[in-house]
Structure formats: C-alpha cells, structure tokens
Design an enzyme around this catalytic site. Structure first.
Site, PDB file in Angstrom:
ATOM      1  N   PRO A   2      46.975  26.311  33.711  1.00 42.83           N
ATOM      2  CA  PRO A   2      47.093  27.551  32.938  1.00 42.83           C
ATOM      3  C   PRO A   2      46.260  28.678  33.532  1.00 42.83           C
ATOM      4  O   PRO A   2      45.067  28.541  33.703  1.00 42.83           O
ATOM      5  CB  PRO A   2      46.553  27.164  31.551  1.00 42.83           C
ATOM      6  CG  PRO A   2      46.203  25.726  31.626  1.00 42.83           C
ATOM      7  CD  PRO A   2      46.137  25.329  33.051  1.00 42.83           C
ATOM      8  N   GLU A   3      46.929  29.753  33.878  1.00 42.81           N
ATOM      9  CA  GLU A   3      46.251  30.980  34.286  1.00 42.81           C
ATOM     10  C   GLU A   3      46.644  32.047  33.269  1.00 42.81           C
ATOM     11  O   GLU A   3      47.218  31.723  32.236  1.00 42.81           O
ATOM     12  CB  GLU A   3      46.671  31.384  35.706  1.00 42.81           C
ATOM     13  CG  GLU A   3      46.377  30.285  36.730  1.00 42.81           C
ATOM     14  CD  GLU A   3      46.755  30.670  38.147  1.00 42.81           C
ATOM     15  OE1 GLU A   3      46.789  31.877  38.445  1.00 42.81           O
ATOM     16  OE2 GLU A   3      47.025  29.774  38.949  1.00 42.81           O
TER      17      GLU A   3
END
Length: 291
Positions: A2-3
């Site tokens: 997750p960014e």
DNA sequence: ATCTGTCCCTGGACGC
DNA sequence: TGCGTCCAGGGACAGA
C-alpha cells in the site's frame, strides 16, 4: 504494497462504513509489533466512541473520534483494512487459493493475522485490520496530541508543487529515487510509484537529487501526481497483498510500465527493463530512456 | 546534516 | 514430499 493510492482508495471505501457509527466492541489479537498503543488500552479508548472523520496524510489514515481523539493507522507492507464479509483470494494461503475457483471463495473469517476487529452499531459490517508481516501500525492519539511520525511528514504528493521538490533536493547527493522514498520530503511515495514516475519523467533513478533541474522536478512531480491519480481511479494496485476494503483487487497493476518487470521490454524502446538495488529496495528502469 | 546499512516480520519461491 | 535458505520491503534506528 500500500502506497498513497491504495491508502486513498481504502479511505474512500471504508469511510461510508465507518463515519457516524459507534464502536460497540473491540477485538484485538495478542500484543504485537503493530500495536503502538497496547491492545487493552486501544479497546478502552475506542469502545463507545463514534467515528466522525477519516482523513489521509501520505500513507497514514487518521480516524477522528467524537471525543476529538484520533486513531492513526499505517498499513505498512501487508496491512489490509476491510469490511467483514469481504471475500478475496488474497486473504487465503496459496495452497487454499489454488484449490478454489473464485466462485467458491468463502467469506473471510478472522485468523491469526487479524489484529483488530471493530464491531459497529447499526448492523453495519465489522471493520477488520489484518497484517501478515506486522509492519503496519495502530496508534491512539489523545485529543490535541500528535506523533513524531506525522509531524515530520512532508507535503502530501498530491498537493506538492514542483518547486518544493526542487528546493528540497538542493545540495543533496543521494539518488533521486531515495529522496522520493523519504516521507519528510514528499509524503506518500513508495517503491512502486517512485519507479513508475521516474520512468514516466525519463529520469534515471540514480541521478543525484541535487543535480535535478527545475524542469526535471516539474516533470517528476507531474508524473507522480498523474500516475497516482490514475491508480486511485483504477482502484490501486494489488502487487503483494493489497486488497480494497470490499475484497476486490486493484486494477492498476495491469498498467505498470517498469515495476517488477525486469527483463521485459521497455514500453517505449523495447530494451529490457533493468533491475538494481538502491537503498535496499528493488529499482526498475530503462537504461536507454532514463538518463 | 546527510547518508547508508541493518533490523523488524512472514509466506512464497527455489534448490536439493 | 519436505526441508532449508533466501527474498520482498516501510520506516525506525544506529553509526559513519
């Protein structure tokens, strides 16, 4: 992993389930790395509180409660925030996965990697936080208090101006890729989108940050924003373990140009994509298109 | 002040 | 089949 785009997609999809709802009960796993606030204290703080707001800063989610305290959530590498009833092959081990067709997927039931489960009133589904590698973080913040992790964050990438990157990079000799991963410069950039944006802006990941021209900074910040907005639009990318809160996969991994494509032809010049290690992170680029 | 390397964690891939 | 080894990486931290 997750960014910013995956965190933003999570925020948008979780918010309708969370906002205006009161926490009936809190269930936690045994104490572990993810609990910056110990499980017992977290239960006490959250129980009976209503969620009023859900915001994002870089890769952090901040849920404001009705007593003005806040719950800080970071998904780390493998963190998953989703609603009970979500069904996804990514919630199963590979052995289970291979034995089931998508139609046969069972609804997820909390397992040993599920660290937090919030029972909400009004018959809404439970909210679950699951994290296999435990690089995620859960922290309760008293009203008016903050945390050094938040205080040192730079401008959110989506709101950044090219001049900010230009100024922050002056006199810095480290590789531009490593500067992008520094959350105190621009908040929200991670390994995938750093590689994708550097390719789009035709900048070599090893170029010393201080050598970037104003124009190059302009191209890079625009590329970061373009790539990330497009990813948000398509639901994020599901490389590694990311799933959307409803259990669905993101669509962006199909649009990746260089990340995890070493050896495959560059979409621009057909030369094979190169992979090197930079700052202990895999870095993918085209040696011909990126100078 | 800036930069680099190490560590945390686990499941999956790979070799024998 | 099964075991051992290596690898992935966000961010905190130590040390250069």
């Amino acid at each position: 992993m997750p960014e910013l785009p995956e965190v933003e997609v999570t925020r948008r999809l979780i918010a309708p389930h969370l906002l205006g709802r009161t926490v009936l009960r809190v269930h936690t796993s045994i104490p572990s790395y993810v609990f910056l606030t110990p499980p017992r204290a977290l239960c006490q703080r959250l129980q009976g509180r209503r969620f009023d707001e859900l915001t994002r800063r870089g890769k952090y989610l901040l849920a404001t409660l009705d007593d003005a305290s806040r719950l800080m959530i970071h998904l780390g590498m493998t963190g998953q925030l989703f609603v009970a009833g979500a069904s996804s092959l990514r919630l199963l081990s590979s052995t289970r996965r291979s034995s089931l067709t998508p139609e046969e997927q069972p609804a997820f039931s909390p397992d040993k990697h599920t660290h937090l489960r919030l029972e909400l009133e009004d018959t809404g589904p439970d909210l679950l936080f699951r994290d296999v590698r435990k690089f995620g973080k859960l922290l309760w913040l008293a009203p008016g208090s903050s945390d050094p992790r938040l205080d040192k964050l730079g401008t959110d990438v989506l709101e950044a101006r090219p001049a900010q990157l230009f100024e922050a990079s002056r006199g810095r000799r480290l590789a531009v890729k490593n500067l992008l991963l520094n959350q105190s410069v621009l908040a929200g950039v991670g390994n995938i989108y750093a590689d994708e944006a550097l390719f789009a802006a035709r900048i070599h990941p090893c170029r010393p940050a201080g050598k970037l021209s104003r124009r190059a900074c302009q191209r890079l910040v625009c590329a970061l924003q373009r790539v990330m907005l497009r990813s948000i639009e398509t639901g994020g990318s599901s490389i590694s373990d990311y799933i959307a809160p409803d259990g669905s996969d993101g669509g962006y991994q199909d649009e990746r140009t260089v990340y995890a494509r070493s050896g495959e032809p560059c979409p621009r010049c057909a030369r094979p994509i190169t992979r090197i290690v930079l700052g202990a992170r895999g870095t993918h680029f085209c040696a011909k298109c990126q100078r």
